[in-house]
Design a protein around this motif. Structure first.
Motif, PDB file in Angstrom:
ATOM      1  N   HIS A  66       0.836  -1.195   0.000  1.00 27.72           N
ATOM      2  CA  HIS A  66       0.000   0.000   0.000  1.00 27.72           C
ATOM      3  C   HIS A  66       0.876   1.253   0.000  1.00 27.72           C
ATOM      4  O   HIS A  66       1.952   1.269   0.608  1.00 27.72           O
ATOM      5  N   PRO A  67       0.438   2.305  -0.659  1.00 25.60           N
ATOM      6  CA  PRO A  67       1.246   3.530  -0.705  1.00 25.60           C
ATOM      7  C   PRO A  67       1.297   4.201   0.665  1.00 25.60           C
ATOM      8  O   PRO A  67       0.263   4.416   1.298  1.00 25.60           O
ATOM      9  N   GLY A  69       1.325   6.975   3.298  1.00 27.59           N
ATOM     10  CA  GLY A  69       0.859   8.355   3.376  1.00 27.59           C
ATOM     11  C   GLY A  69      -0.179   8.754   2.350  1.00 27.59           C
ATOM     12  O   GLY A  69      -0.614   9.886   2.332  1.00 27.59           O
ATOM     13  N   ALA A  70      -0.559   7.824   1.455  1.00 27.85           N
ATOM     14  CA  ALA A  70      -1.569   8.132   0.434  1.00 27.85           C
ATOM     15  C   ALA A  70      -2.438   6.896   0.251  1.00 27.85           C
ATOM     16  O   ALA A  70      -2.260   6.141  -0.703  1.00 27.85           O
ATOM     17  N   ASP A  72      -5.202   6.165  -0.887  1.00 24.66           N
ATOM     18  CA  ASP A  72      -5.942   5.973  -2.130  1.00 24.66           C
ATOM     19  C   ASP A  72      -5.041   6.079  -3.352  1.00 24.66           C
ATOM     20  O   ASP A  72      -5.514   6.202  -4.480  1.00 24.66           O
ATOM     21  N   GLY A  73      -3.735   6.038  -3.132  1.00 29.13           N
ATOM     22  CA  GLY A  73      -2.796   6.211  -4.230  1.00 29.13           C
ATOM     23  C   GLY A  73      -2.374   4.900  -4.868  1.00 29.13           C
ATOM     24  O   GLY A  73      -2.927   3.830  -4.594  1.00 29.13           O
ATOM     25  N   GLU A 149      -8.702   5.789  -6.441  1.00 22.72           N
ATOM     26  CA  GLU A 149      -9.551   6.014  -5.281  1.00 22.72           C
ATOM     27  C   GLU A 149     -10.776   5.101  -5.328  1.00 22.72           C
ATOM     28  O   GLU A 149     -11.176   4.503  -4.323  1.00 22.72           O
TER      29      GLU A 149
END
Length: 196
Positions: A66-67, A69-70, A72-73, A149
């Motif tokens: 998973h990205p 700090g983001a 939904d990135g 997203e």
């Protein structure tokens, strides 16, 4: 190696467009714009035979990172080529590329036309001693109206798939070969919501 998506602000009424419409087909290209020529096409299945192992080589199960700090990135997908002794890719040279599938249809992975710039050369991966890990950032450009997203809102519906030409151990490239049942692409997949 190369990774081949844009995000929009999610509102309370955000929906997954693929639940209400069939996957787009190439004649609907204006919905996402033209893509660079390549083996994979928005709105179509992969279109080539694939296998988890070929001629002794295979890819480990895909891990989705998973990205940071983001949330939904764009994620990063990681797989390791085994055994660890390749010298290069075979003649068809489909370089490691990360696609995103929805019900077997390509919804991410092809490259938007003009994104590469003129004269950009493609190169076979350089396999370092003892490390044949493929780390690929998910595509920056998605097909149709899909966004990262929206995919994170429905992660069980999307499957990242790492595909590549099988490698060689001796560096020989026997000339151009068609991708067919006797010479498939290596593939490793995981649902977007898979946990490492």
């Amino acid at each position: 190696m190369r990774g081949v998506i844009a995000a929009v602000a999610r509102g309370a009424g955000s929906v997954d467009p693929s639940t209400t419409a069939a996957a787009p087909i190439p004649r609907d290209a204006p919905a996402w714009g033209p893509q660079e020529p390549g083996p994979f096409t928005c709105g179509r299945p992969i279109g080539y035979p694939t296998t988890e192992r070929y001629d002794g080589f295979g890819l480990s199960p895909l891990t989705i990172e998973h990205p940071a700090g983001a949330p939904d990135g764009r994620p990063t997908a990681v797989a390791t080529l085994t055994p660890s002794s390749p010298t290069g890719l075979n003649a068809t040279e489909v370089y490691p590329v990360l696609l995103v599938l929805r019900d077997g249809i390509v919804v991410g992975g092809p490259v938007q036309a003009g994104a590469r710039g003129p004269g950009r050369l493609l190169r076979s991966p350089t396999w370092g001693p003892g490390d044949q890990t493929v780390r690929d950032l998910a595509p920056a450009w998605l097909c149709g109206a899909v966004t990262w997203e929206q995919m994170w809102a429905h992660p069980g519906r999307y499957t990242p798939a790492l595909v590549m030409t099988p490698p060689t151990t001796d560096g020989n490239r026997p000339g151009s070969r068609a991708i067919d049942a006797s010479y498939p692409l290596l593939i490793s997949t995981a649902r977007l919501d898979a946990r490492p």
